[in-house]
Design a protein around this motif. Structure first.
Motif, PDB file in Angstrom:
ATOM      1  N   LYS A   1       7.923   0.990  37.134  1.00 23.37           N
ATOM      2  CA  LYS A   1       8.117   2.450  37.143  1.00 23.37           C
ATOM      3  C   LYS A   1       7.843   3.029  35.766  1.00 23.37           C
ATOM      4  O   LYS A   1       7.195   4.070  35.622  1.00 23.37           O
ATOM      5  N   ALA A   2       8.335   2.362  34.725  1.00 21.68           N
ATOM      6  CA  ALA A   2       8.081   2.824  33.359  1.00 21.68           C
ATOM      7  C   ALA A   2       6.593   2.755  33.034  1.00 21.68           C
ATOM      8  O   ALA A   2       6.057   3.627  32.334  1.00 21.68           O
ATOM      9  N   ALA A   3       5.911   1.747  33.543  1.00 17.58           N
ATOM     10  CA  ALA A   3       4.482   1.563  33.256  1.00 17.58           C
ATOM     11  C   ALA A   3       3.628   2.685  33.832  1.00 17.58           C
ATOM     12  O   ALA A   3       2.516   2.939  33.355  1.00 17.58           O
ATOM     13  N   GLN A   4       4.142   3.367  34.858  1.00 20.87           N
ATOM     14  CA  GLN A   4       3.376   4.451  35.474  1.00 20.87           C
ATOM     15  C   GLN A   4       3.163   5.618  34.515  1.00 20.87           C
ATOM     16  O   GLN A   4       2.242   6.413  34.705  1.00 20.87           O
ATOM     17  N   ASP A   5       3.998   5.720  33.500  1.00 24.63           N
ATOM     18  CA  ASP A   5       3.879   6.812  32.530  1.00 24.63           C
ATOM     19  C   ASP A   5       3.239   6.347  31.229  1.00 24.63           C
ATOM     20  O   ASP A   5       3.441   6.937  30.173  1.00 24.63           O
ATOM     21  N   THR A   6       2.460   5.259  31.302  1.00 25.35           N
ATOM     22  CA  THR A   6       1.772   4.737  30.130  1.00 25.35           C
ATOM     23  C   THR A   6       0.262   4.754  30.378  1.00 25.35           C
ATOM     24  O   THR A   6      -0.197   5.224  31.416  1.00 25.35           O
ATOM     25  N   ASN A   7      -0.472   4.207  29.419  1.00 23.11           N
ATOM     26  CA  ASN A   7      -1.930   4.125  29.555  1.00 23.11           C
ATOM     27  C   ASN A   7      -2.399   2.793  30.130  1.00 23.11           C
ATOM     28  O   ASN A   7      -3.590   2.469  30.047  1.00 23.11           O
TER      29      ASN A   7
ATOM     30  N   GLN B   1       3.061   6.524  48.898  1.00 23.48           N
ATOM     31  CA  GLN B   1       4.374   6.729  48.313  1.00 23.48           C
ATOM     32  C   GLN B   1       5.074   5.403  48.042  1.00 23.48           C
ATOM     33  O   GLN B   1       5.866   5.293  47.124  1.00 23.48           O
ATOM     34  N   GLU B   2       4.752   4.391  48.827  1.00 17.57           N
ATOM     35  CA  GLU B   2       5.433   3.113  48.687  1.00 17.57           C
ATOM     36  C   GLU B   2       4.832   2.231  47.590  1.00 17.57           C
ATOM     37  O   GLU B   2       5.489   1.346  47.062  1.00 17.57           O
ATOM     38  N   GLN B   3       3.575   2.458  47.246  1.00 20.76           N
ATOM     39  CA  GLN B   3       2.898   1.569  46.319  1.00 20.76           C
ATOM     40  C   GLN B   3       3.437   1.745  44.903  1.00 20.76           C
ATOM     41  O   GLN B   3       3.389   2.830  44.334  1.00 20.76           O
ATOM     42  N   LEU B   4       3.927   0.653  44.318  1.00 20.99           N
ATOM     43  CA  LEU B   4       4.505   0.721  42.985  1.00 20.99           C
ATOM     44  C   LEU B   4       3.508   0.358  41.906  1.00 20.99           C
ATOM     45  O   LEU B   4       3.625   0.801  40.780  1.00 20.99           O
ATOM     46  N   LEU B   5       2.515  -0.439  42.232  1.00 18.98           N
ATOM     47  CA  LEU B   5       1.470  -0.735  41.260  1.00 18.98           C
ATOM     48  C   LEU B   5       0.197  -1.082  41.980  1.00 18.98           C
ATOM     49  O   LEU B   5       0.223  -1.495  43.144  1.00 18.98           O
ATOM     50  N   PRO B   6      -0.963  -0.897  41.313  1.00 16.28           N
ATOM     51  CA  PRO B   6      -2.239  -1.251  41.942  1.00 16.28           C
ATOM     52  C   PRO B   6      -2.297  -2.748  42.214  1.00 16.28           C
ATOM     53  O   PRO B   6      -1.518  -3.526  41.667  1.00 16.28           O
ATOM     54  N   ASP B   7      -3.263  -3.152  43.041  1.00 19.65           N
ATOM     55  CA  ASP B   7      -3.426  -4.580  43.304  1.00 19.65           C
ATOM     56  C   ASP B   7      -3.623  -5.318  41.985  1.00 19.65           C
ATOM     57  O   ASP B   7      -4.532  -4.984  41.212  1.00 19.65           O
ATOM     58  N   PRO B   8      -2.793  -6.323  41.705  1.00 15.19           N
ATOM     59  CA  PRO B   8      -2.903  -7.006  40.413  1.00 15.19           C
ATOM     60  C   PRO B   8      -4.065  -7.980  40.385  1.00 15.19           C
ATOM     61  O   PRO B   8      -4.499  -8.509  41.405  1.00 15.19           O
ATOM     62  N   GLY B   9      -4.559  -8.232  39.173  1.00 13.85           N
ATOM     63  CA  GLY B   9      -5.520  -9.291  38.964  1.00 13.85           C
ATOM     64  C   GLY B   9      -4.784 -10.541  38.533  1.00 13.85           C
ATOM     65  O   GLY B   9      -3.556 -10.614  38.590  1.00 13.85           O
TER      66      GLY B   9
ATOM     67  N   PRO C   1      11.314  -4.725  27.677  1.00 17.15           N
ATOM     68  CA  PRO C   1       9.991  -4.165  27.983  1.00 17.15           C
ATOM     69  C   PRO C   1      10.025  -2.699  28.384  1.00 17.15           C
ATOM     70  O   PRO C   1       9.106  -1.951  28.044  1.00 17.15           O
ATOM     71  N   VAL C   2      11.077  -2.268  29.076  1.00 14.53           N
ATOM     72  CA  VAL C   2      11.156  -0.858  29.468  1.00 14.53           C
ATOM     73  C   VAL C   2      11.301   0.023  28.232  1.00 14.53           C
ATOM     74  O   VAL C   2      10.637   1.059  28.106  1.00 14.53           O
ATOM     75  N   ASP C   3      12.146  -0.394  27.297  1.00 13.80           N
ATOM     76  CA  ASP C   3      12.300   0.371  26.057  1.00 13.80           C
ATOM     77  C   ASP C   3      10.976   0.467  25.305  1.00 13.80           C
ATOM     78  O   ASP C   3      10.631   1.525  24.759  1.00 13.80           O
ATOM     79  N   LEU C   4      10.245  -0.642  25.263  1.00 14.50           N
ATOM     80  CA  LEU C   4       8.964  -0.646  24.549  1.00 14.50           C
ATOM     81  C   LEU C   4       7.947   0.266  25.220  1.00 14.50           C
ATOM     82  O   LEU C   4       7.204   0.998  24.554  1.00 14.50           O
ATOM     83  N   LEU C   5       7.891   0.224  26.548  1.00  9.27           N
ATOM     84  CA  LEU C   5       6.961   1.094  27.272  1.00  9.27           C
ATOM     85  C   LEU C   5       7.298   2.561  27.035  1.00  9.27           C
ATOM     86  O   LEU C   5       6.400   3.396  26.891  1.00  9.27           O
ATOM     87  N   ASN C   6       8.577   2.866  27.014  1.00  9.54           N
ATOM     88  CA  ASN C   6       8.997   4.245  26.760  1.00  9.54           C
ATOM     89  C   ASN C   6       8.729   4.662  25.316  1.00  9.54           C
ATOM     90  O   ASN C   6       8.438   5.830  25.037  1.00  9.54           O
ATOM     91  N   LYS C   7       8.827   3.718  24.405  1.00  4.93           N
ATOM     92  CA  LYS C   7       8.631   4.007  22.978  1.00  4.93           C
ATOM     93  C   LYS C   7       7.159   4.207  22.635  1.00  4.93           C
ATOM     94  O   LYS C   7       6.806   5.069  21.822  1.00  4.93           O
ATOM     95  N   TYR C   8       6.292   3.398  23.260  1.00  4.35           N
ATOM     96  CA  TYR C   8       4.861   3.450  22.942  1.00  4.35           C
ATOM     97  C   TYR C   8       4.015   3.615  24.213  1.00  4.35           C
ATOM     98  O   TYR C   8       3.164   2.777  24.520  1.00  4.35           O
ATOM     99  N   PRO C   9       4.231   4.686  24.966  1.00  2.00           N
ATOM    100  CA  PRO C   9       3.533   4.819  26.255  1.00  2.00           C
ATOM    101  C   PRO C   9       2.018   4.920  26.129  1.00  2.00           C
ATOM    102  O   PRO C   9       1.299   4.550  27.062  1.00  2.00           O
ATOM    103  N   ASN C  10       1.526   5.403  24.988  1.00  2.00           N
ATOM    104  CA  ASN C  10       0.092   5.589  24.841  1.00  2.00           C
ATOM    105  C   ASN C  10      -0.615   4.383  24.224  1.00  2.00           C
ATOM    106  O   ASN C  10      -1.844   4.356  24.170  1.00  2.00           O
TER     107      ASN C  10
END
Length: 289
Positions: A254-260, A30-38, A203-212
């Motif tokens: 958080k916005a990135a979680q709903d993208t590809n 529940q606490e993890q916000l993103l996978p381990d980054p490269g 960046p949040v607007d862009l992620l929401n605009k083009y999530p796929n």
């Protein structure tokens, strides 16, 4: 109501006692916000130029296992892959130049497969400033053609934004044109956060605009107080440790979680990269949902 609360608390405590490991794992998930980054190899370009093997060891010691390579640093793809395998490291994205993408697509695909990469990306469209609609049209055509060829080889192509694409055009920007005139089957995008914020985009607007359409991300922060432009160029000191600049990382992630987006890479262009990458990793670990 009080009875329900008491019963609920009792069940939670009983579950925790019976299976504390499961409860702990759930809490961590529940606490993890993103996978381990490269990391992006460009961050360690100076170190790689001196000692490829030693730099791979350095990156591994930082707890990082995933690298996006933007150069082979004088090695063949086979030699670099062997060095990665020896250390349990992986390459998931392979960055090349525009001309190689367009003119040497087959060789790029072979090298990407040798490295073990799933993605091929470029980060610059050759142009004379300012970036124009003619540049965008040419790039869109080349991206579609090269992206189709790479798709046939089992690879995904991504274009990494660099700031100049956010010049206004019609009802949007030239970046919008690139997204809207490339085939989503063959062309994806790697969002570089600094190069979204520098020209004044969100960046949040862009992620929401083009999530796929976004499939990769460069985690990079822009110094506070900086007012950028559409040049696609900025001093390295504008790149600051994650969490100390203009980017709202909790909102972005958080916005990135709903993208590809599949992979996230820290990119740090400073001379203090050896110190700052671990600091940025700790900052990202501190972020919770």
């Amino acid at each position: 109501m009080v009875t329900r609360i008491i019963i609920g608390i009792s069940v939670f405590l009983l579950t925790s006692i019976i299976n504390p490991v499961t409860t702990s794992v759930q809490a961590q998930a529940q606490e993890q916000l993103l996978p381990d980054p490269g990391v992006v190899s460009y961050s360690f370009r100076h170190q790689f130029e001196e000692d490829v093997a030693g730099t791979l060891d350095l990156i591994k010691d930082m707890g990082v296992t995933n690298i996006e390579f933007s150069s082979l640093f004088g090695k063949t793809a086979q030699e670099l892959r062997a060095m990665l395998d020896e250390r349990g490291l992986i390459c998931t994205s392979y960055g090349v130049g525009y001309d190689d993408l367009v003119d040497n697509t087959a060789q790029v695909a072979r090298d990407a497969h040798t490295l073990g990469a799933d993605y091929v990306r470029i980060a610059w469209i050759p142009h004379e400033s300012p970036f124009s609609i003619e540049d965008a049209k040419r790039a869109a055509e080349d991206f579609n053609r090269a992206g189709m060829a790479l798709k046939k080889e089992g690879l995904s192509f991504a274009y990494h934004n660099h700031g100049y694409e956010f010049r206004p055009y019609e009802d949007g920007t030239l970046f919008d044109y690139l997204v809207q005139h490339t085939n989503p089957e063959y062309v994806g995008f790697e969002m570089d956060l600094l190069w979204v914020a520098h020209p004044g985009a969100d960046p949040v607007d862009l992620l929401n605009k083009y999530p796929n359409r976004f499939i990769l991300m460069h985690l990079k922060d822009l110094k506070k107080g900086v007012e950028g432009d559409f040049s696609g160029s900025a001093p390295h000191e504008y790149d600051v440790r994650l969490g100390t600049g203009q980017i709202d990382f909790p909102a972005v992630l958080k916005a990135a979680q709903d993208t590809n987006i599949e992979y996230f890479y820290i990119e740090d262009e400073s001379d203090a990269v050896v110190r700052r990458v671990p600091e940025s990793i700790e900052y990202l670990k501190s972020l919770t949902k």
